[in-house]
Enzyme design. Sequence first.
Site, PDB file in Angstrom:
ATOM      1  N   THR A  36       0.844  -1.208   0.000  1.00  0.00           N
ATOM      2  CA  THR A  36       0.000   0.000   0.000  1.00  0.00           C
ATOM      3  C   THR A  36       0.871   1.246   0.000  1.00  0.00           C
ATOM      4  OG1 THR A  36      -1.676  -1.205   1.224  1.00  0.00           O
ATOM      5  CG2 THR A  36      -1.807   1.202   1.302  1.00  0.00           C
TER       6      THR A  36
ATOM      7  N   ARG B 261       3.369 -14.562   4.524  1.00  0.00           N
ATOM      8  CA  ARG B 261       4.186 -14.225   3.338  1.00  0.00           C
ATOM      9  C   ARG B 261       5.638 -14.640   3.528  1.00  0.00           C
ATOM     10  NH1 ARG B 261       3.616  -8.437   0.726  1.00  0.00           N
ATOM     11  NH2 ARG B 261       4.032  -7.867   2.865  1.00  0.00           N
TER      12      ARG B 261
ATOM     13  N   GLU C 248       3.753 -20.166   5.696  1.00  0.00           N
ATOM     14  CA  GLU C 248       3.514 -20.445   4.272  1.00  0.00           C
ATOM     15  C   GLU C 248       4.745 -20.173   3.400  1.00  0.00           C
ATOM     16  OE1 GLU C 248       0.368 -17.878   2.841  1.00  0.00           O
ATOM     17  OE2 GLU C 248       1.431 -16.053   3.384  1.00  0.00           O
TER      18      GLU C 248
ATOM     19  N   ASP D 149       0.898  -9.874   8.974  1.00  0.00           N
ATOM     20  CA  ASP D 149       2.224 -10.486   8.803  1.00  0.00           C
ATOM     21  C   ASP D 149       3.284  -9.861   9.713  1.00  0.00           C
ATOM     22  OD1 ASP D 149       0.986 -11.892   6.754  1.00  0.00           O
ATOM     23  OD2 ASP D 149       1.660 -10.488   5.213  1.00  0.00           O
TER      24      ASP D 149
ATOM     25  N   ARG E 171      -0.628 -38.757  16.585  1.00  0.00           N
ATOM     26  CA  ARG E 171      -0.303 -38.312  15.220  1.00  0.00           C
ATOM     27  C   ARG E 171       0.609 -37.109  15.247  1.00  0.00           C
ATOM     28  NH1 ARG E 171      -6.539 -38.196  13.104  1.00  0.00           N
ATOM     29  NH2 ARG E 171      -6.583 -40.272  12.166  1.00  0.00           N
TER      30      ARG E 171
ATOM     31  N   ARG F 267      -7.169 -13.918   9.458  1.00  0.00           N
ATOM     32  CA  ARG F 267      -7.381 -12.509   9.097  1.00  0.00           C
ATOM     33  C   ARG F 267      -8.749 -12.000   9.515  1.00  0.00           C
ATOM     34  NH1 ARG F 267      -5.162 -11.709   3.086  1.00  0.00           N
ATOM     35  NH2 ARG F 267      -7.213 -10.835   2.748  1.00  0.00           N
TER      36      ARG F 267
HETATM   37  O1  F6P Z   1      -0.417  -9.940   3.698  1.00  0.00           O
HETATM   38  C1  F6P Z   1      -1.492 -10.559   4.316  1.00  0.00           C
HETATM   39  C2  F6P Z   1      -1.752 -11.910   3.715  1.00  0.00           C
HETATM   40  O2  F6P Z   1      -2.820 -12.524   4.420  1.00  0.00           O
HETATM   41  C3  F6P Z   1      -0.542 -12.845   3.669  1.00  0.00           C
HETATM   42  O3  F6P Z   1      -0.252 -13.434   4.915  1.00  0.00           O
HETATM   43  C4  F6P Z   1      -0.966 -13.823   2.601  1.00  0.00           C
HETATM   44  O4  F6P Z   1       0.160 -14.402   1.999  1.00  0.00           O
HETATM   45  C5  F6P Z   1      -1.721 -12.952   1.624  1.00  0.00           C
HETATM   46  O5  F6P Z   1      -2.142 -11.802   2.353  1.00  0.00           O
HETATM   47  C6  F6P Z   1      -2.923 -13.614   1.014  1.00  0.00           C
HETATM   48  O6  F6P Z   1      -3.477 -12.761   0.058  1.00  0.00           O
HETATM   49  P1  F6P Z   1      -4.916 -12.949  -0.562  1.00  0.00           P
HETATM   50  O7  F6P Z   1      -5.932 -12.424   0.413  1.00  0.00           O
HETATM   51  O8  F6P Z   1      -4.886 -12.149  -1.820  1.00  0.00           O
HETATM   52  O9  F6P Z   1      -5.117 -14.409  -0.802  1.00  0.00           O
END
Ligand code: F6P
Length: 381
Positions: free
Chosen positions: A124, A190, A240, A146, A181, A293
């Site tokens: 942004t 990210r 990820e 993040d 397990r 989120r």
């Molecule tokens: O930057 C926030 C985030 O949730 C990251 O952790 C993730 O990799 C990405 O955005 C996912 O983006 P989108 O909502 O476009 O799938």
Amino acid sequence: MTTNAIRRIGVLTAGGDCPGLNAVIRAVTKTAILRHGIEVVGIEDGFIGLVDDRVRPLSFRDVSGILTRGGTILGSNNRCNPRHHPTGVNPDGSVVFSDVTPRCLATIRRHGIDALIVIGGDGTMAAAASLVAAGVNIIGIPKTIDNDLVGTEISFGFLTAVATATEALDRLHSTADSHHRVIVCEVMGRNAGWIALTAGVASGSDMVLMPEIPYDEENIARFIDQRMRGPGFAIVVVAEGATPRGGKQVVARMDPLSPDPIRLGGIGERVAEVIASLTAVEVRTTVLGHIVRGGTPVAADRILATNFGFHAIHTLMQGARGRLVVRDNNLYTDIDLLASAGKQRRVPLGHPLITAARAIGTSFGDRPTGIDPASEPSTIC
Ligand code: F6P
């Protein structure tokens, strides 16, 4: 523009949404109206609202009661950079991108907006650059689950994401224990491992794999074998963006309309396959994805958001231009807006939480770790 010339400000939320956005919108709007008698307008869906002229007044009433709401009442978008905006399709099907900064400037002029409060992450702030270059006064507020924005020790939204991931990991513990397990849990973040590390430690997870510390498959297998001979189950948190040593990140998909088109995802399943193939253990994978989120911000994020919102208006009314409000050593201050644009703050390898986690036997998959539980004395003297 001098401070006295500010009569009306615009607020926009851009990038991926996160808990606390509404708390910031509320703090910005209430401070502007109550303390300075400034009018506030909301711009819908990030910079796209400037491109398409979607602007609406924000009153005190509009922002009352939104403190606890997840998401953003203004809408958000992580596909728009005014300098590189999709405006059509070529005959071969490829997208045409154009610089629509002039359209944004026209909207700003049409609505008599004297300054913009832009709430977002590094993408942004990078997207704001062409408006700053054109003379628009922008005060930024750091937002991202993040926690990877350069210049601030914390962004709002992160602590809620950690709380949500921690609760999920707690729940995975009991089912992993019952079934003997290994459960691999993939979390967002990210290219940074802040969420994985912090939620991993908070939940007492056994292994944390994060982009800053490439893992070694043999070490993972050895550690899992040890855990299975001791407690008999294991929880592995995987960011990820994590990679094997010498390997690459796993890309889930490309979003060609986004200025930052790579969407990571899938490493959890890869790690689960490695564990299943190198050990005799039953493995399951959970991907938390966008769950972290959503939802209501935790108390700490509400406080952060309120402080950031107030400080943004305070900074603006002190006559500042082009600044990002940040928190540094528990104090609120501001830095050049573009200092953080397009950069990412990764977890330093010497971070105290990594040291503490290693000390209590948490594995990062990079080296042989801890005590072999099977060789521990069975009685404590
Ligand atoms: O930057 C926030 C985030 O949730 C990251 O952790 C993730 O990799 C990405 O955005 C996912 O983006 P989108 O909502 O476009 O799938």
